[in-house]
Every structure is written in structure tokens, then in C-alpha cells.
Motif scaffolding. Structure first.
Motif, short mmCIF file in Angstrom:
data_model
loop_
_atom_site.label_atom_id
_atom_site.label_comp_id
_atom_site.label_asym_id
_atom_site.label_seq_id
_atom_site.Cartn_x
_atom_site.Cartn_y
_atom_site.Cartn_z
N GLN A 33 -1.76 13.46 -0.32
CA GLN A 33 -1.55 12.06 -0.68
C GLN A 33 -0.08 11.72 -0.80
O GLN A 33 0.31 10.56 -0.76
CB GLN A 33 -2.27 11.74 -1.99
CG GLN A 33 -1.69 12.47 -3.20
CD GLN A 33 -2.37 12.06 -4.49
OE1 GLN A 33 -2.74 10.90 -4.65
NE2 GLN A 33 -2.52 12.99 -5.41
N ASN B 45 0.82 -1.22 0.00
CA ASN B 45 0.00 0.00 0.00
C ASN B 45 0.85 1.27 0.00
O ASN B 45 0.40 2.32 0.44
CB ASN B 45 -0.95 0.02 1.21
CG ASN B 45 -2.15 0.92 0.99
OD1 ASN B 45 -2.65 1.04 -0.13
ND2 ASN B 45 -2.64 1.55 2.05
N HIS C 113 -1.59 5.01 10.57
CA HIS C 113 -2.21 6.32 10.71
C HIS C 113 -3.08 6.43 11.96
O HIS C 113 -3.44 7.53 12.38
CB HIS C 113 -3.02 6.67 9.46
CG HIS C 113 -4.39 6.06 9.41
ND1 HIS C 113 -4.61 4.75 9.07
CD2 HIS C 113 -5.63 6.60 9.67
CE1 HIS C 113 -5.90 4.49 9.11
NE2 HIS C 113 -6.55 5.59 9.47
N ASP D 254 -4.92 9.39 6.54
CA ASP D 254 -6.09 8.57 6.25
C ASP D 254 -5.77 7.15 5.78
O ASP D 254 -6.65 6.42 5.36
CB ASP D 254 -6.95 9.25 5.18
CG ASP D 254 -6.18 9.52 3.89
OD1 ASP D 254 -4.96 9.29 3.86
OD2 ASP D 254 -6.82 9.97 2.92
N ARG D 255 -4.51 6.72 5.83
CA ARG D 255 -4.22 5.36 5.36
C ARG D 255 -2.90 4.86 5.95
O ARG D 255 -2.05 5.64 6.40
CB ARG D 255 -4.13 5.32 3.83
CG ARG D 255 -2.96 6.10 3.26
CD ARG D 255 -2.92 6.04 1.73
NE ARG D 255 -1.73 6.72 1.23
CZ ARG D 255 -0.54 6.13 1.08
NH1 ARG D 255 -0.41 4.85 1.38
NH2 ARG D 255 0.49 6.81 0.62
N ASP D 256 -2.73 3.54 5.95
CA ASP D 256 -1.50 2.88 6.39
C ASP D 256 -0.70 2.42 5.17
O ASP D 256 -1.25 2.27 4.07
CB ASP D 256 -1.81 1.64 7.24
CG ASP D 256 -2.62 1.96 8.49
OD1 ASP D 256 -2.57 3.12 8.93
OD2 ASP D 256 -3.30 1.05 9.00
N TYR D 257 0.58 2.16 5.39
CA TYR D 257 1.37 1.43 4.41
C TYR D 257 2.50 0.69 5.15
O TYR D 257 2.84 1.02 6.29
CB TYR D 257 1.94 2.34 3.31
CG TYR D 257 2.89 3.42 3.79
CD1 TYR D 257 4.23 3.14 4.08
CD2 TYR D 257 2.46 4.75 3.93
CE1 TYR D 257 5.11 4.13 4.49
CE2 TYR D 257 3.33 5.74 4.34
CZ TYR D 257 4.65 5.43 4.62
OH TYR D 257 5.51 6.40 5.02
#
Length: 436
Positions: free
Chosen positions: A222, A191, A250, A229-232
Motif C-alpha cells: 500500500q 486519492n 494502475h 490496485d489503485r490510481d491517484y
């Protein structure tokens, strides 16, 4: 004739002289068009070679970037003895009357506020080599507030001991960093996108950092290293060994790092006031610039991120309390770096963001480094070395950065070198003959 200037300039102005004008008649030519400093003509004589018109004409001399062959200070320009000497000469055999209707002098200047500290808020210590010189003023030893150096203690070494920045081997780390352009994530479902270690446009370049760097990262959230708003989770595993990792959660706001990481572009920690806890030891290369507006703390466990629990423990209360033997992040920019507080207001900050008075809180426990200029300003908190080609520490009207001591350090991570071999406790051995 001598014409004096009326009005005054700010005391910190950097002047550029230009555009005195005249109008006249008959068979005449300029003889002297020269500025006066302390009542005496100085610099270039701007007298023109053309004969005067027989009708009223406006003539411009110089430009907004023309110093007229000399140097100027605000005191020179504010003095009543600053002005213009203007004289004409008669080219004809008979008599002629020179008529000069009006003269204006336009001074273009920068409202320069750069300096070290201020008279009201001096820095504690300034250790300086041979001299200080502010703009076009004379060099001084010892340095003082005259040179815009405001410090409680000024120490002159009287030695030209300028430090030389170590040269970055960007091409080597472009090819060998893990993760990086040549060794991306090996785990599926990482991700990491839209973050990229390189761009498709660069794919034809096999062994070098390209000039097409800044297309990866911009002001869009982004592309932030710590998106809200997101994990990686990007891992590089070779022969069963984890060689590098960059992971973001996050919800807990924990950034897990390891190894030497390379982005062929900019690196941004750009979510104003966001509180981050990084775990691990790593060096992150940015072939472009670094933008930093967050509060990034070494170690810590983050928080549940449930919208109810207080937003974790901030390192801003004790910036020197961290252990670089366990958690240690170096941000290395090939270009420039800016470390500041981000937004101008705390309004609208979320659970994961922190406030310092009326501004988002920002700071870093780690190493700031750039081949270009490092700008550290506003209410930024820092505990760690600053190693840059140039360092700018301007005072801002809304605050001054706070610098904290750097904890003792043992070994470095891969991608870093010792500067003093006599005190080094670990070395990187290269293939081939060795000595020393």
C-alpha cells in the motif's frame, strides 16, 4: 614453544584472530603469548599477569574482534609458518614444572566477496586515482586483481581527485517542494492516501526535516509509489498555474510527474518486475532511503490493461533510447538506495510484470542519486548518471548489472544544479547581488 595451525581459509577471507587457550600448574606465570606470522612473532604479547592455578584450567586470550596488534591476510593464516609462540616463567626460588596440555587458535573471518568485477566477468573500464587497497593488504599502483579490481582496461590518474557530493538543501525543499510536506495536493479527490509527504508526528516541526522519517513507508504494497490496485492524482495549483504533479494510472501503468516532489521518509518502487512508463520531468526527494525493484522507462504510452493486450513496450531492449529533454526523473535519497531485480523467481508474475530469464526484470532510465550508499546489483539495467556518496557494484552469482550510455541532456528541472558553470546553458537566479 611454537604451535602451527592446521586447515585453510577461503582466499577472500577477512581474518580476526582470537581465543588461543592453555592449561597448566604450579607457581608460574605467562612470559610470552604471541602469534607467529611467517614463523616470526608479531603484534601484541598477550601474556597475563596472574600466576597459574595448581589445577587444570582453561584460559582464553583475545576475542573474535581482536587482531592481536597487527594485520592479517588469508595467505598469512593459511601458511604452515602461522602459529603461536608460548613460554612460561618461574616466579619461585625453587624448580617448577610447566604443564601445557593443549592449544587451539580460532580465526573469525568475513566471507568477503566485494570487489569490482570478477576474473570471469570483468568490467570494461576502471578509472582510479592514486592507488587501491583491499582490506589489510598493502596499497598498489597500478591496481589489479590482487586488489579485487577486475577490469579489461585499468587507468590510473595518479591524482587524488576524489569527487565531493553536493550538499542537499533538504530543509529548503521540505518547505518548498510542490507537492511536499508544506505544499500538499490542492485538488480534491486525489486519492494519494496512504502515501503521505509527511507524518502527523512531524506536524509540530515547521522548518526542518525530522528524524521520524521511516514510519511512512515499509514493505507493505500500500506504500508503493506505483500500487497495482489503485490510481491517484496529486496536483499543486497556485494562482491557476500547475506547479507540481504526481499521478499514477494502475491500468495503463503510466506515472505522470512534474516539478520537485518531497517525501519525508522512504520512497519505494517495490513491485518486482512491474513495467512502468513515466511521463514528464521531475525530481523526487526521499528524506530516507530509495528501494527500487521495477522496470521504469522514460516515456511510452503504457497499454490498455485489459488483461489481453501484451504488457506494453519494454525499454530493456534499448535502454539508451530515451529523450531526457521530454521525460527525466531523478531519484534523490538523503539516506541509501538499492537498485536490484527484486524477487528470485518469475513465477506468479502478472500481466504488468516482466521477466529477465528466471528473475523479474528491473531497470531505470533516469538519475540515481543518494547522499549515502547506492547499491546496484543483480541483473539491473541502467541508463543514466549515478551520483552517490558511495557506490557498491558487487557481482552476484545470478548476474551482473548492465549499464547503458546516457542520452545528451539540455536544461535541468527545478531542484537540480549545474556542476560546471562554463558549460551551463541555464541558471537559477537568487535574490540579491549577482556576479559572474
Amino acid at each position: 614453544m611454537t604451535f602451527t595451525k592446521t586447515g585453510f581459509l577461503p582466499s577472500g577471507a577477512t581474518p580476526v584472530i582470537g581465543n588461543p587457550t592453555n592449561a597448566a600448574s604450579a607457581v608460574l606465570r605467562d612470559n610470552t603469548v604471541q602469534l607467529l606470522k611467517a614463523g616470526s612473532p608479531v603484534g601484541s604479547n598477550k601474556a597475563g599477569a596472574s600466576t597459574w592455578s595448581t589445577t587444570s584450567t582453561t584460559v582464553n586470550y583475545g576475542s573474535s574482534s581482536d587482531l592481536w596488534g597487527t594485520t592479517w591476510t588469508p595467505a598469512d593464516l593459511n601458511a604452515t609458518t602461522f602459529g603461536l609462540r608460548f613460554a612460561a616463567k618461574n616466579l619461585g626460588a625453587g624448580s617448577a614444572t610447566a604443564s601445557l596440555d593443549w592449544v587451539s587458535i580460532t580465526v573469525t573471518y568475513d566471507d568477503d566477496t566485494n570487489g569490482i568485477g570478477t576474473a570471469a566477468v570483468p568490467i570494461a573500464d576502471a578509472q582510479i586515482g592514486t592507488a587501491c587497497q583491499y582490506n589489510g593488504a598493502a596499497a598498489h599502483n597500478p591496481c589489479s586483481a590482487t586488489d579485487h579490481v577486475n577490469a579489461t582496461n585499468i587507468v590510473m590518474s595518479n591524482v587524488n581527485d576524489d569527487l565531493v557530493m553536493p550538499t542537499l538543501d533538504l530543509n529548503y525543499w521540505y518547505n518548498n517542494a510542490r507537492p511536499g510536506p508544506k505544499h500538499p495536493c490542492t485538488n480534491v479527490g486525489n486519492n494519494i492516501s496512504p502515501l503521505m509527504f509527511d507524518t502527523a508526528a512531524d506536524s509540530s516541526n515547521v522548518n526542518m526535516v525530522t528524524s521520524n522519517d521511516n514510519v511512512i513507508f515499509d514493505n507493505s504494497p500500500q506504500y508503493d509509489m506505483t500500487p497495482a490496485d489503485r490510481d491517484y492524482d496529486c496536483q499543486v495549483v497556485e494562482n491557476g498555474v500547475l506547479l507540481g504533479r504526481l499521478k499514477w494510472d494502475h491500468l495503463t501503468h503510466i506515472l505522470t510527474i512534474g516539478g520537485t516532489i518531497f517525501f519525508d521518509g522512504d520512497v519505494r518502487f517495490d513491485d518486482d518486475g512491474q513495467l512502468i512508463h513515466y511521463q514528464g520531468r521531475a525530481l523526487i526527494y526521499a528524506a530516507g532511503d530509495v528501494e527500487f525493484d521495477e522496470l521504469v522507462c522514460a516515456g511510452g504510452q503504457g497499454w490498455p490493461g485489459d488483461g489481453k493486450t501484451p504488457a506494453g513496450t519494454s525499454c530493456a531492449t534499448n535502454m539508451s533510447s530515451w529523450d531526457p529533454t521530454k521525460n527525466y526523473l531523478t531519484l534523490m535519497a538523503n539516506g541509501n538506495s538499492e537498485y536490484d531485480q527484486g524477487g528470485s523467481s518469475c513465477s506468479g508474475l502478472t500481466e504488468g510484470q516482466t521477466c529477465n530469464g528466471i528473475h523479474p526484470q528491473s531497470g531505470f532510465q533516469g538519475v540515481v542519486s543518494a547522499q549515502g550508499t547506492c547499491l546496484i546489483h543483480e541483473k539491473f539495467f541502467l541508463s543514466g548518471p549515478v551520483v552517490c556518496g558511495d557506490i557498491e557494484l558487487p557481482y552476484e552469482s545470478d548476474g551482473w548489472p548492465t549499464y547503458f550510455s546516457f542520452p545528451s541532456l539540455s536544461s535541468l528541472v527545478d531542484g537540480q544544479k549545474y556542476g560546471d558553470l562554463a558549460t551551463a546553458s541555464a541558471f537559477e537566479i537568487q535574490p540579491g547581488p549577482q556576479s559572474g
